[in-house]
Design a protein around this motif. Structure first.
Motif, mmCIF file in Angstrom:
data_model
loop_
_atom_site.group_PDB
_atom_site.id
_atom_site.type_symbol
_atom_site.label_atom_id
_atom_site.label_comp_id
_atom_site.label_asym_id
_atom_site.label_seq_id
_atom_site.Cartn_x
_atom_site.Cartn_y
_atom_site.Cartn_z
ATOM 1 N N ARG A 3 49.455 -34.027 21.171
ATOM 2 C CA ARG A 3 48.896 -34.713 22.339
ATOM 3 C C ARG A 3 48.577 -36.135 21.884
ATOM 4 O O ARG A 3 47.730 -36.333 21.012
ATOM 5 C CB ARG A 3 47.647 -33.985 22.809
ATOM 6 N N ILE A 4 49.261 -37.109 22.476
ATOM 7 C CA ILE A 4 49.150 -38.478 21.971
ATOM 8 C C ILE A 4 48.375 -39.416 22.885
ATOM 9 O O ILE A 4 47.982 -40.503 22.460
ATOM 10 C CB ILE A 4 50.544 -39.087 21.714
ATOM 11 N N TYR A 5 48.178 -39.034 24.153
ATOM 12 C CA TYR A 5 47.534 -39.961 25.086
ATOM 13 C C TYR A 5 46.965 -39.195 26.270
ATOM 14 O O TYR A 5 47.545 -38.203 26.708
ATOM 15 C CB TYR A 5 48.561 -40.980 25.580
ATOM 16 N N ILE A 25 62.585 -40.496 24.485
ATOM 17 C CA ILE A 25 61.515 -39.649 23.963
ATOM 18 C C ILE A 25 61.163 -38.602 25.010
ATOM 19 O O ILE A 25 60.763 -38.935 26.124
ATOM 20 C CB ILE A 25 60.263 -40.481 23.605
ATOM 21 N N GLU A 26 61.342 -37.348 24.648
ATOM 22 C CA GLU A 26 61.017 -36.255 25.556
ATOM 23 C C GLU A 26 59.523 -35.961 25.452
ATOM 24 O O GLU A 26 59.010 -35.662 24.374
ATOM 25 C CB GLU A 26 61.830 -35.016 25.191
ATOM 26 N N ALA A 27 58.841 -36.066 26.572
ATOM 27 C CA ALA A 27 57.397 -35.836 26.613
ATOM 28 C C ALA A 27 57.087 -34.818 27.695
ATOM 29 O O ALA A 27 57.858 -34.647 28.645
ATOM 30 C CB ALA A 27 56.655 -37.137 26.895
ATOM 31 N N CYS A 28 55.978 -34.144 27.550
ATOM 32 C CA CYS A 28 55.535 -33.238 28.606
ATOM 33 C C CYS A 28 54.106 -33.602 28.998
ATOM 34 O O CYS A 28 53.342 -34.131 28.192
ATOM 35 C CB CYS A 28 55.662 -31.785 28.197
ATOM 36 N N LEU A 29 53.796 -33.331 30.238
ATOM 37 C CA LEU A 29 52.476 -33.632 30.773
ATOM 38 C C LEU A 29 51.675 -32.343 30.820
ATOM 39 O O LEU A 29 52.023 -31.411 31.538
ATOM 40 C CB LEU A 29 52.599 -34.250 32.173
ATOM 41 N N ALA A 50 52.147 -35.123 25.696
ATOM 42 C CA ALA A 50 52.466 -34.537 24.402
ATOM 43 C C ALA A 50 53.938 -34.776 24.093
ATOM 44 O O ALA A 50 54.783 -34.721 24.990
ATOM 45 C CB ALA A 50 52.164 -33.047 24.394
ATOM 46 N N VAL A 51 54.221 -35.058 22.836
ATOM 47 C CA VAL A 51 55.595 -35.273 22.367
ATOM 48 C C VAL A 51 55.794 -34.498 21.075
ATOM 49 O O VAL A 51 54.834 -34.076 20.430
ATOM 50 C CB VAL A 51 55.908 -36.772 22.141
ATOM 51 N N GLN A 57 54.863 -41.075 16.593
ATOM 52 C CA GLN A 57 54.537 -42.446 16.191
ATOM 53 C C GLN A 57 55.193 -43.462 17.122
ATOM 54 O O GLN A 57 54.551 -44.403 17.577
ATOM 55 C CB GLN A 57 54.956 -42.698 14.741
ATOM 56 N N ARG A 58 56.478 -43.290 17.411
ATOM 57 C CA ARG A 58 57.189 -44.216 18.303
ATOM 58 C C ARG A 58 56.586 -44.179 19.709
ATOM 59 O O ARG A 58 56.417 -45.220 20.345
ATOM 60 C CB ARG A 58 58.678 -43.861 18.340
ATOM 61 N N ALA A 59 56.246 -43.002 20.196
ATOM 62 C CA ALA A 59 55.650 -42.882 21.528
ATOM 63 C C ALA A 59 54.300 -43.596 21.586
ATOM 64 O O ALA A 59 54.001 -44.291 22.559
ATOM 65 C CB ALA A 59 55.495 -41.408 21.898
ATOM 66 N N ARG A 60 53.500 -43.471 20.541
ATOM 67 C CA ARG A 60 52.207 -44.169 20.496
ATOM 68 C C ARG A 60 52.411 -45.689 20.522
ATOM 69 O O ARG A 60 51.682 -46.413 21.189
ATOM 70 C CB ARG A 60 51.427 -43.774 19.248
#
Length: 86
Positions: A3-5, A25-29, A50-51, A57-60
């Protein structure tokens, strides 16, 4: 998955999901289904992006760049100076 954000609302969450997807970047909510329980549940911390661990790191970095962005001078409509029209 990490969970990044924690987005402020569903609109920001969807915007960030699209931005991350456009960068590959594949992310889920997480918590999307809990929004209807606002009032019964605590209002903060329901939503989370979440990724995968290898993309965290790249998503952040992308989300930090999004949060640090400001409108370019001259992008405001004439009738509403200092307001970005999306």
């Amino acid at each position: 998955m990490q969970r990044i954000y924690e987005p402020e609302n569903l609109m920001e969450a969807e915007l960030l999901l699209g931005m991350l997807a456009s960068e590959g970047i594949e992310a889920c909510l997480q918590g999307r289904d809990l929004i209807g329980g606002t009032g019964e549940l605590p209002a903060l911390g329901l939503l989370g992006l979440a990724v995968g661990n290898e993309q965290a790191q790249r998503a952040r970095e992308l989300i930090d760049a999004y949060n640090g962005a400001s409108p370019m001078a001259g992008d405001e409509p004439d009738s509403f100076p200092y307001v970005l029209d999306c």
